[in-house]
Design a protein around this motif. Structure first.
Motif, short mmCIF file in Angstrom:
data_model
loop_
_atom_site.label_atom_id
_atom_site.label_comp_id
_atom_site.label_asym_id
_atom_site.label_seq_id
_atom_site.Cartn_x
_atom_site.Cartn_y
_atom_site.Cartn_z
N GLY B 42 7.05 -0.11 -4.42
CA GLY B 42 6.64 0.28 -3.09
C GLY B 42 7.52 0.60 -2.39
N LEU B 73 5.45 4.64 8.52
CA LEU B 73 5.70 4.63 6.84
C LEU B 73 5.60 2.98 6.57
N SER B 74 5.90 2.46 7.34
CA SER B 74 5.81 0.40 7.26
C SER B 74 3.83 0.61 7.28
N PHE B 75 2.88 1.40 7.79
CA PHE B 75 1.93 1.31 7.81
C PHE B 75 0.96 1.58 7.28
N ALA B 76 1.61 2.84 6.39
CA ALA B 76 1.27 3.02 5.11
C ALA B 76 1.65 2.51 4.30
N LEU B 77 2.56 2.39 4.08
CA LEU B 77 2.33 1.31 2.58
C LEU B 77 1.62 -0.37 2.72
N ILE B 78 1.88 -0.89 3.86
CA ILE B 78 1.18 -2.27 4.26
C ILE B 78 -0.88 -1.87 3.88
N ARG B 79 -1.28 -0.46 4.15
CA ARG B 79 -2.98 -0.39 3.57
C ARG B 79 -2.62 -0.16 2.57
N ALA B 80 -1.30 0.85 1.91
CA ALA B 80 -1.84 1.72 0.04
C ALA B 80 -1.41 0.72 -0.85
N LEU B 81 -0.69 -0.26 -0.46
CA LEU B 81 -0.65 -1.32 -1.45
C LEU B 81 -0.70 -3.21 -0.91
#
Lengths: 169, 192
Positions: B42, B73-81
């Motif tokens: 990711g 985007l950092s927040f999106a990665l934390i939520r998605a992964l």
């Protein structure tokens, strides 16, 4: 003394290099290398996601200027910018920090990773998962404007509808 | 960099879409793609569409935009992964570990013991050379902001630093030097 070492340092203006109404740039109190600078939001926030967008913008602008100063003032050949966002990323303090790290050729500064090729199928499935969460990326939270002070009585523009109302007995 | 070299820049072509990539976000200023040689699963690269090699070449507007996009985007990665943290990392210059001729901002999803060395370990530094560095850095920072800066009072949290150095013996599990309870809360917050 508050619970946060960095809020205390900011209040005492210790290690201060530059401050604006939103951010504070200080000489790192626990540097990993000489000349390491920490850029922090003035409001207490443990992680990047808790910092308003417009404050993050200013943190990056200030960090970039500090980085230019590192190149010019120290004759550095490089800079690293690093946010350790969460304890698994190595975060040691409960206040979010954007670090500016001066770098020199062959300084053996222990930072990096071993890149490994990722299979196509894995990347495709990640792409889908991540895209589901990026729909609101790019919508920025704006700083609230301060109330404007109005001097003197306000002129109200009259239009025909108001005039028409006055005519009604 | 000459115009010809720019035309050959792989990352310019990735940002513009001429070279296909797994794009997770795009706007008029930047494109974010999955790194095909990631540090962890990711790993995202945020690429400015304009050809710049290092951050000091960017306009303030682009720097600000990049910062805000990285946060989101950092927040999106934390939520998605469902990871517990991210490293947001920039290398300006070969000496800093930069490999590409185009500026890249890395957002790396992080989990415990993932082997990524972005810890910033406490170091025993020679006080004289630190002071010399500070004496050179302070006026240079002042020049950038157009203000005179006095040498600041420097504070070092000694007790905390010693504790941090003890934890250095086990670099695999860096123990937080302070605010542990809050850091635990952060972990929980990020895990949500």
């Amino acid at each position: 003394m508050s619970e946060c070492m960095f809020c205390d340092l900011m209040q005492k203006k210790s290690n201060l290099l530059f401050e604006s109404d939103k951010v504070f740039a200080m000489l790192s109190p626990d540097p990993s290398t000489a000349g390491q600078v920490s850029v922090l939001p003035k409001v207490h926030a443990p992680i990047l996601e808790a910092v308003p967008d417009f404050v993050v913008a200013e943190m990056f602008k200030v960090a970039n200027k500090v980085g230019i100063a590192v190149f010019e003032g120290l004759g550095a050949q490089g800079t690293n910018l690093l946010v350790q966002n969460g304890p698994t990323a190595g975060q040691k303090h409960n206040h979010v920090i954007l670090n500016v790290i001066p770098r020199f050729e062959n300084d053996h500064f222990p930072i990096g990773w071993n890149p490994k090729p990722a299979p196509e199928e894995e990347l495709s499935s990640l792409e889908g998962k991540i895209k589901d969460e990026t729909k609101n990326v790019g919508l920025f939270e704006k700083e609230k404007a301060r109330p404007v002070e109005i001097e003197g009585p306000q002129e109200v523009k009259e239009d025909y509808r108001i005039k028409a109302l006055r005519r009604i007995p | 960099m000459s115009e010809e070299e720019q035309q050959q820049c792989v990352f310019c072509h990735i940002a513009s879409g001429k070279i296909p990539a797994k794009k997770v976000y795009e706007d008029d200023k930047v494109a974010a793609v999955l790194d095909i040689n990631p540090a962890t699963s990711g790993h995202v690269l945020v690429i400015p569409k304009e050809h710049v090699s290092v951050m000091p070449q960017m306009s303030e507007e682009l720097v600000a935009h990049l910062g805000m996009i990285s946060k989101q985007l950092s927040f999106a990665l934390i939520r998605a992964l469902k990871v517990e943290g991210t490293s947001v990392f920039v290398a300006n210059g070969v000496a800093a570990g930069q490999r590409a001729p185009h500026f890249l901002l890395h957002i790396i999803p992080r989990s415990a013991n993932d082997g990524v060395a972005l810890q910033l370990l406490p170091a025993k530094l020679d006080e004289k050379s630190v002071n010399e560095t500070i004496a050179k850095l302070v006026p240079a920072v002042g020049k950038q902001f157009g203000v005179d800066i006095k040498l600041p009072a420097v504070e070092k949290p000694k007790a905390k630093l010693e504790k941090a150095e003890k934890s250095k013996e086990k670099p695999e599990k860096p123990k937080p030097a302070d605010g542990k309870s809050e850091l635990d809360r952060i972990t929980e917050m990020l895990a949500k």
